[in-house]
Scaffold this active site. Structure first.
Site, mmCIF file in Angstrom:
data_model
loop_
_atom_site.group_PDB
_atom_site.id
_atom_site.type_symbol
_atom_site.label_atom_id
_atom_site.label_comp_id
_atom_site.label_asym_id
_atom_site.label_seq_id
_atom_site.Cartn_x
_atom_site.Cartn_y
_atom_site.Cartn_z
ATOM 1 N N ASP A 52 -3.659 -3.149 6.322
ATOM 2 C CA ASP A 52 -2.391 -2.421 6.510
ATOM 3 C C ASP A 52 -1.694 -2.867 7.789
ATOM 4 O O ASP A 52 -1.126 -2.057 8.535
ATOM 5 C CB ASP A 52 -2.646 -0.918 6.572
ATOM 6 C CG ASP A 52 -3.571 -0.442 5.473
ATOM 7 O OD1 ASP A 52 -3.454 -0.949 4.347
ATOM 8 O OD2 ASP A 52 -4.416 0.434 5.745
ATOM 9 N N ASN A 194 0.161 8.897 -8.269
ATOM 10 C CA ASN A 194 -0.548 9.073 -7.005
ATOM 11 C C ASN A 194 0.408 9.115 -5.832
ATOM 12 O O ASN A 194 0.217 9.876 -4.885
ATOM 13 C CB ASN A 194 -1.567 7.952 -6.810
ATOM 14 C CG ASN A 194 -2.636 7.948 -7.880
ATOM 15 O OD1 ASN A 194 -2.592 7.132 -8.784
ATOM 16 N ND2 ASN A 194 -3.567 8.871 -7.797
ATOM 17 N N GLU A 231 3.513 2.413 -2.589
ATOM 18 C CA GLU A 231 3.203 2.781 -1.217
ATOM 19 C C GLU A 231 3.541 1.640 -0.262
ATOM 20 O O GLU A 231 4.007 0.584 -0.659
ATOM 21 C CB GLU A 231 1.719 3.168 -1.107
ATOM 22 C CG GLU A 231 0.762 2.037 -1.399
ATOM 23 C CD GLU A 231 -0.695 2.468 -1.310
ATOM 24 O OE1 GLU A 231 -0.959 3.678 -1.244
ATOM 25 O OE2 GLU A 231 -1.573 1.595 -1.288
ATOM 26 N N HIS A 295 0.301 -4.306 1.408
ATOM 27 C CA HIS A 295 0.587 -3.535 2.619
ATOM 28 C C HIS A 295 1.114 -4.442 3.722
ATOM 29 O O HIS A 295 0.498 -4.650 4.751
ATOM 30 C CB HIS A 295 -0.600 -2.742 3.101
ATOM 31 C CG HIS A 295 -0.144 -1.596 3.937
ATOM 32 N ND1 HIS A 295 -0.315 -0.294 3.579
ATOM 33 C CD2 HIS A 295 0.539 -1.576 5.096
ATOM 34 C CE1 HIS A 295 0.230 0.489 4.511
ATOM 35 N NE2 HIS A 295 0.756 -0.265 5.432
ATOM 36 N N ARG A 328 -10.603 -6.567 4.258
ATOM 37 C CA ARG A 328 -9.188 -6.848 4.059
ATOM 38 C C ARG A 328 -8.677 -7.406 5.386
ATOM 39 O O ARG A 328 -8.608 -6.703 6.383
ATOM 40 C CB ARG A 328 -8.431 -5.580 3.650
ATOM 41 C CG ARG A 328 -8.811 -5.107 2.255
ATOM 42 C CD ARG A 328 -8.036 -3.890 1.841
ATOM 43 N NE ARG A 328 -8.377 -2.737 2.658
ATOM 44 C CZ ARG A 328 -7.752 -1.561 2.594
ATOM 45 N NH1 ARG A 328 -6.749 -1.403 1.758
ATOM 46 N NH2 ARG A 328 -8.124 -0.559 3.357
#
Length: 356
Positions: A52, A194, A231, A295, A328
């Site tokens: 992120d 979601n 998102e 992200h 990640r």
């Protein structure tokens, strides 16, 4: 980050970073600022085990980077004079999760912004498992008591006031035509997803000046793999348009990026002003061994060229919940521009020296 089945979703962050605020009139290569060293060598992954990631170049010429750590227990920040320098820059811990209460569990997706002369970091948090549902995620902010982000004292500013007391995260802020906005992801009661994407002008860093507008709901096939997720929004203003990228689906190899586009002179608080790309604009590259890219945030290199920053894994197979797989990694690559003025993110580049 998307969540587990019992929870809602994870990560729709608007990574337009403080230095890349969507201000009209910017040149193709971004805002003018102090020039740093040119000819730097960037090697992917840029920073390992930082998901992120938000990277931006501030008007002091320094690059700032924050992101989620695998333990989800602290807010961190790096600063370096070059983009490549973030790989080895010292990392400061700004704030750790509380001992108890609503911010004692997971800390997700921090973003640093300079708002009204203050350094503010948005993040999402939930309670520890012993104090309630750890996926009861809400958005909060911490604030620095001085001008130096790395040495100042950071304290909790408060909780973001959203229309519903429901799962929300991935807040990002940008300025467009003199108005500061917040974009974020939230689960809206009555909608079977979601998380969706929302936008509102800010009155203060944690309150809205007008009723939010819902910009996007995950309905396309590639947005609902594993979870129904929109998102991690991020904004890039170029060529008379606003490009808002976002992430979709579960956080395994199906995670990918979509994009909304609006004209610079449109009413961006009208959902009809935004057009959704019918296909992902950035997705897994099995050939280059980069899985689940998403992200993202935007920055510029030393030459002022637009750079995409995102996270991705080096492998496909994950044991257990992908949210708790630590690998990640933060990655970067140049953005190409098509003749019609739209961004071409291309394919995730393989590990190694960045191809210019």
């Amino acid at each position: 980050m998307t969540m587990s089945a019992q929870a809602l979703s994870r990560r729709t962050l608007l990574g337009a970073a403080a230095a890349i605020a969507a201000t009209p009139g910017w040149a193709k290569t971004g805002p003018k600022m102090k020039q740093g060293p040119a000819g730097e060598t960037i090697v992917n992954p840029l920073v390992r085990q930082r998901a992120d990631a938000q990277v931006f170049r501030h008007d002091d010429g320094q690059y700032y980077m924050t992101g989620s750590v695998p333990e989800y227990d602290r807010l961190v920040l790096r600063r370096a004079p070059t983009l490549a320098g973030l790989a080895t820059a010292p990392e400061a811990v700004l704030w750790r999760h509380a001992d108890s209460g609503p911010m004692s569990g997971f800390l997700w997706a921090p973003e640093l912004h300079r708002i009204d002369g203050r350094w503010i970091m948005y993040f999402a948090a939930g309670p520890s498992s012993g104090g309630g549902d750890p996926f009861r995620i809400r958005t909060y902010a911490v604030m620095c008591d001085g001008p130096d982000t790395m040495t100042g004292k950071w304290t909790v500013l408060g909780q973001l006031e959203t229309p519903w007391d429901s799962f929300n995260l991935d807040s990002t802020s940008f300025v467009h035509r003199g108005t500061r906005y917040l974009a974020w992801a939230q689960q809206e009661p009555g909608i079977d997803t979601n998380s969706n994407l929302y936008l509102a002008p800010l009155a203060t860093p944690l309150t809205f000046a007008a009723k939010p507008v819902r910009l996007s709901v995950p309905t396309l096939d590639w947005e609902i793999q594993g979870f129904k997720v929109n998102e991690a929004p991020a904004v890039l203003a170029r060529h008379g348009r606003l490009f808002m990228t976002y992430s979709a689906s579960a956080t395994d190899s199906r995670y990918c990026m979509g994009m909304l586009t609006a004209r610079d002179d449109a009413d961006i608080m009208d959902a009809a002003s935004w057009t959704k790309s019918p296909m992902p604009v950035f997705k897994t590259s099995a050939r280059n061994k980069v899985f689940g890219p998403g992200h993202n945030s935007f920055t510029v290199d030393a030459a002022g060229r637009d750079v995409l920053v995102y996270h991705g894994r080096d492998y496909d197979k994950i044991t257990g919940d992908p949210l708790f797989d630590p690998n990640r990694h933060t990655r970067a690559q140049l953005i190409r521009w098509r003749p019609d003025g739209t961004p071409d993110f291309g394919e995730p580049q393989a590990n190694g020296r960045l191809v210019i």
